[in-house]
Design a protein around this motif. Structure first.
Motif, PDB file in Angstrom:
ATOM      1  N   GLU A 121     -10.137 -22.262   0.407  1.00  0.00           N
ATOM      2  CA  GLU A 121      -9.197 -21.713  -0.577  1.00  0.00           C
ATOM      3  C   GLU A 121      -8.784 -22.792  -1.576  1.00  0.00           C
ATOM      4  N   ASN A 122      -8.511 -23.989  -1.053  1.00  0.00           N
ATOM      5  CA  ASN A 122      -8.064 -25.086  -1.901  1.00  0.00           C
ATOM      6  C   ASN A 122      -9.145 -25.489  -2.914  1.00  0.00           C
ATOM      7  N   PHE A 123     -10.384 -25.527  -2.455  1.00  0.00           N
ATOM      8  CA  PHE A 123     -11.505 -25.934  -3.313  1.00  0.00           C
ATOM      9  C   PHE A 123     -11.715 -24.926  -4.444  1.00  0.00           C
ATOM     10  N   TYR A 127      -5.246 -23.056  -9.668  1.00  0.00           N
ATOM     11  CA  TYR A 127      -3.831 -22.888 -10.001  1.00  0.00           C
ATOM     12  C   TYR A 127      -3.074 -24.171  -9.652  1.00  0.00           C
ATOM     13  N   HIS A 128      -3.483 -24.823  -8.522  1.00  0.00           N
ATOM     14  CA  HIS A 128      -2.739 -25.982  -8.051  1.00  0.00           C
ATOM     15  C   HIS A 128      -2.997 -27.260  -8.864  1.00  0.00           C
ATOM     16  N   HIS A 129      -3.861 -27.187  -9.883  1.00  0.00           N
ATOM     17  CA  HIS A 129      -3.996 -28.349 -10.774  1.00  0.00           C
ATOM     18  C   HIS A 129      -2.628 -28.727 -11.346  1.00  0.00           C
ATOM     19  N   ALA A 132      -0.422 -30.160  -7.539  1.00  0.00           N
ATOM     20  CA  ALA A 132      -1.018 -31.255  -6.765  1.00  0.00           C
ATOM     21  C   ALA A 132      -1.774 -32.261  -7.641  1.00  0.00           C
ATOM     22  N   HIS A 133      -2.414 -31.775  -8.708  1.00  0.00           N
ATOM     23  CA  HIS A 133      -3.247 -32.665  -9.535  1.00  0.00           C
ATOM     24  C   HIS A 133      -2.657 -32.857 -10.931  1.00  0.00           C
ATOM     25  N   SER A 134      -1.337 -32.863 -11.013  1.00  0.00           N
ATOM     26  CA  SER A 134      -0.712 -32.878 -12.352  1.00  0.00           C
ATOM     27  C   SER A 134      -1.116 -34.099 -13.172  1.00  0.00           C
ATOM     28  N   GLU A 263      -5.141 -35.965  -2.840  1.00  0.00           N
ATOM     29  CA  GLU A 263      -4.053 -35.057  -3.260  1.00  0.00           C
ATOM     30  C   GLU A 263      -4.212 -33.695  -2.575  1.00  0.00           C
ATOM     31  N   ASP A 264      -5.468 -33.237  -2.458  1.00  0.00           N
ATOM     32  CA  ASP A 264      -5.732 -31.947  -1.790  1.00  0.00           C
ATOM     33  C   ASP A 264      -5.450 -32.016  -0.294  1.00  0.00           C
ATOM     34  N   MET A 265      -5.821 -33.137   0.329  1.00  0.00           N
ATOM     35  CA  MET A 265      -5.616 -33.281   1.782  1.00  0.00           C
ATOM     36  C   MET A 265      -4.139 -33.118   2.136  1.00  0.00           C
TER      37      MET A 265
END
Ligand SMILES: [Fe+2]
Length: 322
Positions: A121-123, A127-129, A132-134, A263-265
């Motif tokens: 799901e994360n990969f 949306y989470h850019h 988590a990846h701002s 960041e994803d972990m």
């Protein structure tokens, strides 16, 4: 065999990654040896076992397929289609990269204390850019611009276009004859391929990210409901590895991909922690999380035993004109 067990090929002793070449498989427990095709070659002290036929005790065989250089093994033998059949629609896209004689130049192993579906799901959703990846991926590929293609029985495909700022920076660099990426661009990519990252999930767990200069492959090895081992893998054309400054480039490329993966972990570990919480409740999905919704539809179809038949109208693309 895990590195360090039995006969360890010379390459493995040097590299320590458990890969290399060998002429025989040796079981370290009772020293039975097997040919590379699985036939039992030698087995000490078995001549007294009555009726024992060496030819009947080869290694177990599994169905396997090679597609675009990837080796797929079907453990239960019941896969309804081959990779070439079920991912036929990805063929021409993947070929742009796989035709380049890709080599694995970086592999990292991660012990992941969360269910394998959490990383899928994360990969697949971007949306989470924005969260988590701002500071890493969001400036390059803003969450708002990411989109998902129509629903297919066997794969999910997403597009992560570069933002306006990145596009104008690339245009400026290229007008000056400069190099815009860490590695040379993959030849013959379309204009769209050159200005985005692509993501595909070949269900259930074959994850590929297509970058303009390389390919990122995530190998998932589930070890139970609460954990899996993940191998993050970077592939580039062989010609790229022959550049005089390749090791410096690889250092930069690997550092970037490890950076956003860390960041994803952190997020994935938090997601699993939340699943254990007594106050757990489901949340609503954003339209930017369409891949998660599609993945859940796939899982539901598997659970209901209706897959791969689409028992309801397939969802349409978020950009029908693209
Ligand atoms: Fe991420």
């Amino acid at each position: 065999m895990p590195p360090g067990f039995g006969h360890t090929p010379a390459e493995s002793r040097q590299g320590g990654r458990g890969s290399g070449h060998t002429r025989l498989f040796l079981c370290p427990y009772h020293s039975w040896t097997f040919e590379l095709d699985g036939r039992l070659k030698a087995c000490p002290e078995m001549h007294q076992a009555s009726g024992f036929q060496r030819s009947e005790w080869g290694l177990r065989e599994f169905r396997s397929f090679v597609w675009h250089g990837f080796v797929f093994v079907n453990f239960d033998g019941a896969a309804p289609a081959t990779p070439a059949e079920q991912w036929h629609d990805l063929d021409s896209h993947l070929a742009k990269w796989s035709n380049q004689d890709l080599v694995v130049v970086d592999t990292r192993e991660w012990n992941c204390p969360f269910n394998w579906k959490v990383i899928v799901e994360n990969f697949m959703e971007s949306y989470h850019h924005a969260g988590a990846h701002s500071r890493t991926l969001q400036p390059l590929m803003p969450a708002r611009g990411t989109w998902t293609e129509e629903e297919r029985a066997h794969f999910i495909r997403c597009h992560l276009p570069y933002g306006d700022k990145e596009r104008s920076m690339i245009a400026e660099i290229e007008s000056l004859g400069g190099a815009r990426d860490v590695f040379p661009l993959i030849p013959e990519l379309s204009e769209r391929d050159r200005l985005e990252w692509g993501l595909t999930l070949g269900t259930p767990n074959w994850l590929i990210a297509y970058l303009p200069d390389c390919l990122i492959w995530y190998r998932i090895q589930p070890e139970g409901p609460h954990r899996h081992t993940l191998l993050t893998t970077l592939l580039v054309p062989r010609s790229t590895t022959e550049l005089p400054d390749f090791s410096e480039r690889l250092g930069r490329g690997a550092a970037a991909s490890v950076g956003f993966h860390l960041e994803d972990m952190e997020m994935c570990i938090g997601v699993q922690r939340s699943y254990y919480a007594s106050g757990y409740q489901r949340g609503r999905l954003s339209h930017l999380e369409m891949p998660i919704w599609l993945f859940h539809r796939y899982l539901a179809a598997r659970a209901r035993n209706t897959w791969p038949t689409v028992d309801r109208p397939a969802a349409s693309s978020q950009r029908p004109d693209a």
